[in-house]
Design a protein around this motif. Structure first.
Motif, PDB file in Angstrom:
ATOM      1  N   GLY A 193     -18.831  56.840  33.363  1.00 52.51           N
ATOM      2  CA  GLY A 193     -20.105  57.415  33.784  1.00 52.51           C
ATOM      3  C   GLY A 193     -20.011  58.803  34.382  1.00 52.51           C
ATOM      4  N   LYS A 194     -18.811  59.372  34.386  1.00 52.34           N
ATOM      5  CA  LYS A 194     -18.629  60.683  35.022  1.00 52.34           C
ATOM      6  C   LYS A 194     -17.696  61.542  34.165  1.00 52.34           C
ATOM      7  CE  LYS A 194     -17.834  62.531  39.700  1.00 52.34           C
ATOM      8  NZ  LYS A 194     -17.309  62.205  41.041  1.00 52.34           N
ATOM      9  N   LYS A 195     -18.096  61.738  32.909  1.00 51.86           N
ATOM     10  CA  LYS A 195     -17.241  62.432  31.946  1.00 51.86           C
ATOM     11  C   LYS A 195     -17.141  63.925  32.279  1.00 51.86           C
ATOM     12  CE  LYS A 195     -16.537  60.771  28.047  1.00 51.86           C
ATOM     13  NZ  LYS A 195     -15.550  60.015  27.277  1.00 51.86           N
TER      14      LYS A 195
ATOM     15  N   GLU B 248     -25.968  60.940  29.312  1.00 55.02           N
ATOM     16  CA  GLU B 248     -26.951  59.895  28.991  1.00 55.02           C
ATOM     17  C   GLU B 248     -26.811  59.428  27.549  1.00 55.02           C
ATOM     18  OE1 GLU B 248     -30.677  61.647  30.071  1.00 55.02           O
ATOM     19  OE2 GLU B 248     -30.424  61.201  32.218  1.00 55.02           O
ATOM     20  N   LEU B 249     -26.555  60.366  26.633  1.00 56.54           N
ATOM     21  CA  LEU B 249     -26.351  59.985  25.231  1.00 56.54           C
ATOM     22  C   LEU B 249     -25.085  59.153  25.087  1.00 56.54           C
ATOM     23  CD1 LEU B 249     -27.007  60.080  22.229  1.00 56.54           C
ATOM     24  CD2 LEU B 249     -25.841  62.304  22.112  1.00 56.54           C
ATOM     25  N   TRP B 250     -24.011  59.577  25.764  1.00 56.18           N
ATOM     26  CA  TRP B 250     -22.763  58.808  25.723  1.00 56.18           C
ATOM     27  C   TRP B 250     -22.999  57.386  26.233  1.00 56.18           C
ATOM     28  CZ3 TRP B 250     -18.313  59.107  23.380  1.00 56.18           C
ATOM     29  CH2 TRP B 250     -17.260  58.291  23.807  1.00 56.18           C
ATOM     30  N   ASN B 251     -23.721  57.264  27.334  1.00 55.11           N
ATOM     31  CA  ASN B 251     -24.014  55.934  27.876  1.00 55.11           C
ATOM     32  C   ASN B 251     -24.771  55.088  26.859  1.00 55.11           C
ATOM     33  OD1 ASN B 251     -22.897  57.024  30.174  1.00 55.11           O
ATOM     34  ND2 ASN B 251     -24.791  57.031  31.375  1.00 55.11           N
ATOM     35  N   ALA B 252     -25.748  55.714  26.190  1.00 59.79           N
ATOM     36  CA  ALA B 252     -26.560  54.989  25.208  1.00 59.79           C
ATOM     37  C   ALA B 252     -25.702  54.537  24.025  1.00 59.79           C
ATOM     38  CB  ALA B 252     -27.706  55.873  24.726  1.00 59.79           C
TER      39      ALA B 252
ATOM     40  N   ALA C 171     -18.603  52.335  34.389  1.00 59.72           N
ATOM     41  CA  ALA C 171     -17.649  52.799  35.405  1.00 59.72           C
ATOM     42  C   ALA C 171     -18.195  54.118  35.938  1.00 59.72           C
ATOM     43  CB  ALA C 171     -16.272  52.973  34.781  1.00 59.72           C
ATOM     44  N   GLU C 172     -19.042  54.021  36.933  1.00 58.11           N
ATOM     45  CA  GLU C 172     -19.847  55.161  37.387  1.00 58.11           C
ATOM     46  C   GLU C 172     -19.013  56.328  37.917  1.00 58.11           C
ATOM     47  OE1 GLU C 172     -22.933  55.429  36.938  1.00 58.11           O
ATOM     48  OE2 GLU C 172     -23.760  53.426  36.678  1.00 58.11           O
ATOM     49  N   HIS C 173     -17.821  56.044  38.404  1.00 53.90           N
ATOM     50  CA  HIS C 173     -17.021  57.095  39.048  1.00 53.90           C
ATOM     51  C   HIS C 173     -15.814  57.501  38.200  1.00 53.90           C
ATOM     52  CE1 HIS C 173     -19.508  56.383  42.535  1.00 53.90           C
ATOM     53  NE2 HIS C 173     -19.178  55.108  42.510  1.00 53.90           N
ATOM     54  N   SER C 174     -15.840  57.152  36.946  1.00 52.44           N
ATOM     55  CA  SER C 174     -14.689  57.428  36.083  1.00 52.44           C
ATOM     56  C   SER C 174     -14.972  58.522  35.069  1.00 52.44           C
ATOM     57  CB  SER C 174     -14.295  56.153  35.313  1.00 52.44           C
ATOM     58  OG  SER C 174     -13.728  55.189  36.162  1.00 52.44           O
ATOM     59  N   ALA C 175     -13.940  59.343  34.839  1.00 50.89           N
ATOM     60  CA  ALA C 175     -13.911  60.190  33.661  1.00 50.89           C
ATOM     61  C   ALA C 175     -13.335  59.333  32.520  1.00 50.89           C
ATOM     62  CB  ALA C 175     -13.090  61.437  33.931  1.00 50.89           C
ATOM     63  N   HIS C 176     -12.775  59.965  31.501  1.00 54.87           N
ATOM     64  CA  HIS C 176     -12.419  59.240  30.278  1.00 54.87           C
ATOM     65  C   HIS C 176     -11.394  58.126  30.511  1.00 54.87           C
ATOM     66  CE1 HIS C 176     -12.124  58.519  26.074  1.00 54.87           C
ATOM     67  NE2 HIS C 176     -10.975  59.145  25.882  1.00 54.87           N
ATOM     68  N   TYR C 177     -10.462  58.342  31.437  1.00 59.09           N
ATOM     69  CA  TYR C 177      -9.403  57.342  31.676  1.00 59.09           C
ATOM     70  C   TYR C 177      -9.847  56.383  32.782  1.00 59.09           C
ATOM     71  CZ  TYR C 177      -6.001  59.632  28.639  1.00 59.09           C
ATOM     72  OH  TYR C 177      -5.333  60.133  27.548  1.00 59.09           O
ATOM     73  N   ILE C 178     -10.658  55.428  32.411  1.00 63.58           N
ATOM     74  CA  ILE C 178     -11.153  54.452  33.391  1.00 63.58           C
ATOM     75  C   ILE C 178      -9.991  53.689  34.012  1.00 63.58           C
ATOM     76  CG2 ILE C 178     -12.640  52.434  33.739  1.00 63.58           C
ATOM     77  CD1 ILE C 178     -14.298  53.367  31.342  1.00 63.58           C
ATOM     78  N   GLN C 179      -8.962  53.411  33.228  1.00 62.88           N
ATOM     79  CA  GLN C 179      -7.815  52.651  33.748  1.00 62.88           C
ATOM     80  C   GLN C 179      -7.083  53.393  34.855  1.00 62.88           C
ATOM     81  OE1 GLN C 179      -8.077  54.024  30.711  1.00 62.88           O
ATOM     82  NE2 GLN C 179      -6.112  54.201  29.645  1.00 62.88           N
ATOM     83  N   ASN C 180      -7.271  54.711  34.940  1.00 62.54           N
ATOM     84  CA  ASN C 180      -6.679  55.486  36.038  1.00 62.54           C
ATOM     85  C   ASN C 180      -7.660  55.674  37.191  1.00 62.54           C
ATOM     86  OD1 ASN C 180      -4.372  55.780  34.511  1.00 62.54           O
ATOM     87  ND2 ASN C 180      -4.886  57.824  33.783  1.00 62.54           N
TER      88      ASN C 180
END
Length: 244
Positions: A186-188, A197-201, A218-227
């Protein structure tokens, strides 16, 4: 303390695939993790320790990356999935599997599930690349972003091979009946409000590839959510392991 994995170099025709196994076989499905474009097994270091407490986990380097040698095959998803399947057979790493794919790895695991549905117990897509990324999303980004995106395809196959993989994904028409968790960042970085918003959709649309799909933001994540928010990925995998 990070667990010690069991390392293997598996011969696949004329090349070698590097795999690392963690944990022990239990009554739970085994977990296979597939990294993003140009990335390799270390992309999962933040979550392996916790997941391997519940089941055996396999991470690997696709051909030409990390400790794997180069393959003579085209670098498209169908060839990568075929190479993975052969490696699993040679390792005697038996299904059922929960497939975890990050970014381009999400394309691969979806194609694996299309071709071997009887082996898949569930799937976690970690900010996975949608099949219509080029047509729908890329044009909304700045010229600078698009130029940088197009120039990245030097690490693992070229631009045309990557787009061929997305075309292969579009040809996957079977709706899955296993649980699919779609985790969306959610924070790309470099995304405008409209692009985010388009990415989320588009991530939400991925839920429909299964009769039992669910979106987690994952509201506070950039592309690497696992990090950035590893607990979100761990929780999603554990939910599938627990059959919930």
């Amino acid at each position: 303390m990070f667990p010690t994995g069991r390392e293997h170099l598996v011969p696949i025709g004329e090349f070698l695939l590097y795999a690392k196994l963690y944990g022990e076989k239990t009554n739970n499905p085994s977990v296979i993790m597939d990294a993003g474009y140009g990335d390799y097994s270390k992309a999962w270091d933040t979550i392996i320790s916790e997941i391997s407490k519940s089941t055996q986990v396999l991470v690997y380097d696709r051909a030409g990356l990390g400790k794997s040698t180069k393959s003579p095959n085209p670098r498209t998803s169908l060839h990568m999935v075929g190479e993975l399947k052969e490696m699993l057979t040679k390792l005697d790493f038996k299904p059922p599997y929960i497939l975890v794919g990050h970014s381009f790895g999400g394309v691969n695991v979806r194609i694996f599930a299309e071709h071997f549905p009887e082996e898949v117990a569930g799937m976690v897509l970690v900010d996975s690349t949608p099949e219509d990324y080029r047509e729908r999303f890329l044009p909304t980004m700045s010229e600078e972003f698009q130029s940088a995106y197009n120039q990245q395809f030097i690490h693992e196959g070229n631009y045309d091979e990557f787009m061929e993989s997305l075309k292969q994904l579009k040809e996957c028409n079977t709706r899955l009946e296993v649980p699919v968790m779609v985790l969306a960042a959610g924070k790309k970085a470099h995304y405008s409000k409209e692009s985010q918003e388009l990415w989320n959709a588009m991530q939400k649309e991925l839920v429909d590839i299964s009769t039992n799909g669910e979106l987690v933001m994952a509201e506070h994540s950039a592309h690497y959510i696992q990090n950035d928010e590893p607990d979100i990925v761990i929780h999603a995998i554990k939910r599938l392991l627990d059959g919930r």
